[in-house]
Design a protein around this motif. Sequence first.
Motif, PDB file in Angstrom:
ATOM      1  N   PHE A 114       5.774   3.536   1.548  1.00 19.87           N
ATOM      2  CA  PHE A 114       5.097   2.288   1.194  1.00 19.87           C
ATOM      3  C   PHE A 114       5.074   1.342   2.394  1.00 19.87           C
ATOM      4  N   ALA A 115       4.027   0.525   2.463  1.00 18.15           N
ATOM      5  CA  ALA A 115       3.843  -0.350   3.617  1.00 18.15           C
ATOM      6  C   ALA A 115       3.270  -1.696   3.193  1.00 18.15           C
ATOM      7  N   ASN A 116       3.439  -2.678   4.066  1.00 17.24           N
ATOM      8  CA  ASN A 116       2.790  -3.982   3.927  1.00 17.24           C
ATOM      9  C   ASN A 116       1.811  -4.120   5.082  1.00 17.24           C
ATOM     10  N   ASP A 117       0.523  -3.933   4.781  1.00 17.25           N
ATOM     11  CA  ASP A 117      -0.531  -3.991   5.794  1.00 17.25           C
ATOM     12  C   ASP A 117      -0.960  -5.439   5.982  1.00 17.25           C
ATOM     13  N   LEU A 118      -0.111  -6.223   6.629  1.00 18.55           N
ATOM     14  CA  LEU A 118      -0.386  -7.635   6.855  1.00 18.55           C
ATOM     15  C   LEU A 118      -1.666  -7.799   7.675  1.00 18.55           C
ATOM     16  N   ASN A 119      -2.521  -8.740   7.289  1.00 17.29           N
ATOM     17  CA  ASN A 119      -3.755  -8.960   8.042  1.00 17.29           C
ATOM     18  C   ASN A 119      -4.230 -10.403   7.878  1.00 17.29           C
ATOM     19  N   GLU A 169       0.811  -1.210   0.000  1.00 13.14           N
ATOM     20  CA  GLU A 169       0.000   0.000   0.000  1.00 13.14           C
ATOM     21  C   GLU A 169       0.848   1.264   0.000  1.00 13.14           C
ATOM     22  N   VAL A 170       0.262   2.317  -0.529  1.00 16.81           N
ATOM     23  CA  VAL A 170       0.812   3.659  -0.353  1.00 16.81           C
ATOM     24  C   VAL A 170       0.416   4.144   1.035  1.00 16.81           C
TER      25      VAL A 170
END
Length: 297
Positions: free
Chosen positions: A160-165, A140-141
């Motif tokens: 930038f990110a990794n929105d782990l869920n 994600e931005v």
Amino acid sequence: MTVLFTCAYRGRRYVGIGKPVPGVPHRLHEVPHERLRAAFLAGGGAEAVVSAVTSGTATVDVAVDDPELTLLPPLLPETGEALLTGFMGTHRSKYDHDPDPAQEFRPPNWLIKGFGSWLRMPDQPLAAAASTVALLEEPEVALVHVNDDDGTPHYAGYTFANDLNDIGYHLQNPWGWTPYSKLCETSMTPWLFLDEPPRTVTGRITIEREGAAAWKGDFSCGSDALYHRVDDLLNHLFSYPVVRRPELVTYVLLGADKASYHDGFRIADGDRITIDVQSHDTVLSNVIAYTGQTRVV
């Protein structure tokens, strides 16, 4: 694109300009958080910010892989008191129709992911509960805002990110268990791009298991991929007084498209997720670590 990053070195806070190269000394400027914050509140664009944080500062040259250097989330206060938040269901691919510019804005679902201190940097493990049903990586931005003394948010830039869920748990009860599914750690790059939110971001995800690639897939994000206008999302979010607290730093995740879970792949404990943001020459890589107890009692 101008890139700024913050880091800690031998007990002091520093700012660097440009992305460093491993093994090559990079000039760092000693800048307390308040001075860095003031540079963004003053405005004037990337050039003015860079000038404000590099003029008249003490410097040190350090390689980014020096063991005494710690990269930090962009603009994270020393207290770690920042808000990590985001939107769900924002991408055009998740709708069966194109947006109507004349239609009244209806905000998508929103979530609190945690505090800024919960963020993890590249190569740090990402913790997920041992009771996880099925994980999903989400490239994600992330938009970064800092509030002034009156609580007015000022846009600083993006990263930038990794929105782990835990999408498996979410799908068991989409209207009730989504907050639980988001209780996985989020990773973020330290690089703050001093520019408007990107229209197009492209890259590739690779998930490795025991050193070998187990799944690969392309991704795209950025404002052109969204069903909603970024300005509408931000104006709605920042209309709430509780996110207009003086000096608050807010990381806003703009959502992600479908990824490995939707392709039938299941992430396992110990897998490494690498998000190569090829359009921005940026890589975010983390190993998944299942942790905790399945039950407390």
